[in-house]
Design an enzyme around this catalytic site. Structure first.
Site, PDB file in Angstrom:
ATOM      1  CG  HIS A   1     123.219 128.393 -20.137  1.00  0.00           C
ATOM      2  ND1 HIS A   1     123.116 127.554 -21.224  1.00  0.00           N
ATOM      3  CD2 HIS A   1     124.057 127.780 -19.262  1.00  0.00           C
ATOM      4  CE1 HIS A   1     123.855 126.477 -21.021  1.00  0.00           C
ATOM      5  NE2 HIS A   1     124.444 126.595 -19.832  1.00  0.00           N
TER       6      HIS A   1
ATOM      7  CG  HIS B   1     129.096 127.938 -20.417  1.00  0.00           C
ATOM      8  ND1 HIS B   1     129.917 127.025 -19.798  1.00  0.00           N
ATOM      9  CD2 HIS B   1     127.894 127.324 -20.564  1.00  0.00           C
ATOM     10  CE1 HIS B   1     129.247 125.900 -19.592  1.00  0.00           C
ATOM     11  NE2 HIS B   1     128.017 126.065 -20.033  1.00  0.00           N
TER      12      HIS B   1
ATOM     13  CD  GLU C   1     126.205 122.950 -18.726  1.00  0.00           C
ATOM     14  OE1 GLU C   1     127.105 123.786 -18.878  1.00  0.00           O
ATOM     15  OE2 GLU C   1     125.239 123.178 -18.002  1.00  0.00           O
TER      16      GLU C   1
ATOM     17  CG  ASP D   1     122.909 125.621 -26.290  1.00  0.00           C
ATOM     18  OD1 ASP D   1     122.869 124.595 -27.003  1.00  0.00           O
ATOM     19  OD2 ASP D   1     123.082 125.585 -25.070  1.00  0.00           O
ATOM     20  CB  ILE D   2     124.357 123.672 -31.611  1.00  0.00           C
ATOM     21  CG1 ILE D   2     125.000 122.689 -30.645  1.00  0.00           C
ATOM     22  CG2 ILE D   2     125.364 124.606 -32.249  1.00  0.00           C
ATOM     23  CD1 ILE D   2     125.918 121.688 -31.338  1.00  0.00           C
TER      24      ILE D   2
END
Length: 130
Positions: free
Chosen positions: A95, A93, A88, A29-30
């Site tokens: 996390h 996805h 989001e 994650d950026i």
């Protein structure tokens, strides 16, 4: 329209990829909650995780398990937390968040803003353990 994750999968957008197979990809994650916060994504665009076919859902979870073990081995933490929020980006996805305290997986807190070098170093730590 392709999601941002599809653009990463197709290498149109750079990312620190830590693992990949023919159906899945995992990348940092950026704007992570903590160092090593990793996203595990199916390559097929499916908005909602529970709309996935059972076989695809189970394969995604198995892939996430392998990645989580590498995250735990590469990033100092007590456990790896798992969250599926899905609001989001309209692309399923998972996390994976290294945890040393409960607040490490608090999505309402301020995110980190690591440099490209810091992201690359974290990715290397995880890739070494894959």
């Amino acid at each position: 329209m392709a999601t941002i994750f599809t653009k990463i999968i197709e290498r149109e957008i750079p990312a620190q990829i830590v693992a990949e197979d023919d159906k899945h990809i995992a990348f940092l994650d950026i704007n992570p909650l903590v160092e090593g916060h990793t996203l595990v994504v199916p390559k097929a665009e499916v908005d909602y995780i529970y709309d996935m076919a059972d076989e695809d859902y189970l394969a995604l979870q198995a892939f996430a398990k392998k990645v989580a073990k590498a995250v735990k081995a590469g990033i100092p933490c007590l456990r790896v937390g798992v969250a599926v929020i899905g609001l989001e980006v309209p692309h399923t996805h998972i996390h994976l968040v290294p945890l040393n305290k409960m607040d490490d997986i608090n999505f309402s807190r301020k995110k980190l803003n690591p440099s490209a070098a810091e992201l690359a170093a974290a990715a290397d730590k995880i890739r070494e353990k894959m």
